[in-house]
Write an enzyme that holds these catalytic residues in place. Sequence first.
Site, mmCIF file in Angstrom:
data_model
loop_
_atom_site.group_PDB
_atom_site.id
_atom_site.type_symbol
_atom_site.label_atom_id
_atom_site.label_comp_id
_atom_site.label_asym_id
_atom_site.label_seq_id
_atom_site.Cartn_x
_atom_site.Cartn_y
_atom_site.Cartn_z
ATOM 1 N N LYS A 49 -26.762 7.901 5.825
ATOM 2 C CA LYS A 49 -27.250 9.177 5.269
ATOM 3 C C LYS A 49 -26.253 9.617 3.948
ATOM 4 O O LYS A 49 -25.101 9.621 4.512
ATOM 5 C CB LYS A 49 -27.660 10.060 6.373
ATOM 6 C CG LYS A 49 -28.109 11.512 5.937
ATOM 7 C CD LYS A 49 -28.602 12.184 7.177
ATOM 8 C CE LYS A 49 -29.078 13.541 6.928
ATOM 9 N NZ LYS A 49 -29.381 14.304 8.149
ATOM 10 N N SER A 99 -34.290 16.148 8.847
ATOM 11 C CA SER A 99 -33.849 16.046 7.351
ATOM 12 C C SER A 99 -33.393 14.424 7.213
ATOM 13 O O SER A 99 -33.207 14.187 5.877
ATOM 14 C CB SER A 99 -32.588 16.807 7.148
ATOM 15 O OG SER A 99 -31.499 16.393 8.092
ATOM 16 N N SER A 127 -32.617 16.543 13.379
ATOM 17 C CA SER A 127 -32.563 15.729 12.318
ATOM 18 C C SER A 127 -32.692 14.191 12.234
ATOM 19 O O SER A 127 -32.996 13.526 11.321
ATOM 20 C CB SER A 127 -31.650 16.015 11.096
ATOM 21 O OG SER A 127 -31.931 17.270 10.477
#
Lengths: 478, 94
Positions: free
Chosen positions: A75, A150, A174
């Site tokens: 990420k 997210s 997330s």
Amino acid sequence: MKLYQLSVKKIAEMLARREVKAQEVLESVAERISQVEHKIQAFTTLTLEEAQKTAMDIDRRGEITGLAGIPCGIKDNLCTRGVKTTCASKMLENFIPPYDATVVNKLKSDGAVMVGKMNMDEFAMGFSTETSCFYPTHNPWDLARVPGGSSGGSAAAVAAGEVFYALASDTGGSIRQPAAFCGVVGLKPTYGRVSRYGLVAFASSMDQVGPLTRDVTDCALVMNAICGYDHRDSSSREAEVPDYRDFLQTDIKGMKIGFPREYFLDEVEPSVREAVKKALLKYEELGAVVEETSLPHSKYALPVFQIIASAETSSSMARYDGVRYGYRDENAQDIAEMMSNSRGRGLGPEVKRRILLGTHFLSKDSYDAYYLKAMKVRRLIKEDFDRAFEKFDLLVSPAAVSTAFKLGEKTEDLSGVLNIPANLAGIPAMSIPGGVVDGLPVGLQLMGPPLAEGTLLKAAYAFEQGSDYHLRTPILEV
Amino acid sequence: MGLMDKDIEKLAILARINLTPEEKETYAVQFNSILDSTRVLDELPTDVVEPLIYVLPLYNVMRDDEVRPSLSNDEAMANAPLHEEAKFKVPRLI
């Protein structure tokens, strides 16, 4: 079967037995990326050249173990030395960290092959990956839908076969909500279980790094690689890390599972509720004792999070001042104007909103009424869990209030109601494929007491072995 | 009593974020609705509840004061928008 479709475990075995080369595994993934990435847009940066070098090195090794040679995604809020770490924000569009996050370092020393950085909501603030300053990511199950957020890029890439696994972060769901939307396994470990060093902070008292994988076994394998104490993270826990593979057992007879009634209310779509209730029946069939329970302060979790997360954001985002790194407005006359313009233009609406709100909550006149109050209620929420875990080994609920929704459809997602309490209490929680509604994956959330990742993995594994949801893969025209 | 445009302006100055007039308007509306949604917390009596600041018992982590390898000046300055040798360059302060 193509190589990119196999599990981490299978690829690891094949590499160890020299049945395949790391370079061939990478080629398979690279080909898949070239075929589907223009549709999914899961990456912010591709690092295939570097990956190629790493794969060649691995192939020269005498012995290949662990995650060595297996392509993964990181990420884009985890610092990677020499590779842009943008947080999907204009503010950090050109930021190249001079160091690796501890988890990245651990994977590298294991021989992992990073193929790129994954798209996300800007600074991890969002629930659909639509607040990325670059482009939204699309859900591989239906390109008109969001992958969640997210960590949408991470979850979508794992589901689409662009990477075998990804590392992401979870502050208020997330990892788990995107896992639910994309039909993959996502685990948010206990607060402090995994080092946060090198994870760009959102709300420091809740941020935690964890894996996204295609099945539970792979989740255990990645957990083995990333957990453990880190002297660079002062909130890191000095607790022994078990071998999580030991928990991959199907015998869960007598395991006590609670389902909190507050997690099955009207916010949750009826079809999702039904799917999760069916999953609970499955647990009974497997010999678990399933009972309804209550976490009475659940409804306060969202406002408490709103206050605490914003307050911590306003503090953690203060570092973006246009001086040491990040976007800078070149035309300002003095330093105050330079900072205000840089922040005003470099940060997106969602991020600015949270900083301003947090500034309000922490101001002298609001501190007691909001921030102090929220911290007190946070304790009540944590005590709900303490009491529940005196009676139950784990708690089961939906991982999201719906299946994946369409791009542009929502300005808020109530899934936070189901995800946030675990962050507030610091307990481990995971989402596993738990059903299908109209062809879209449904996520089943498992929550356990602190450091009970093993119990979660065991319950998840038992469910998975008795189902075939994890074997479904999205069909992407290539 | 809700937040007014001028309150938003004050927050923007405190947080060092330059806002456009449209942003100020949007945030004023959003903030009031968010503040409303937090009112629900007022119904809980919490006089005797200790605030939970961190889920873990926190203590100072100390180590011996020994020099360890760290970033070189060049590495530390590499991301600076503007610098001169090993110094960050900024517009005038006063």
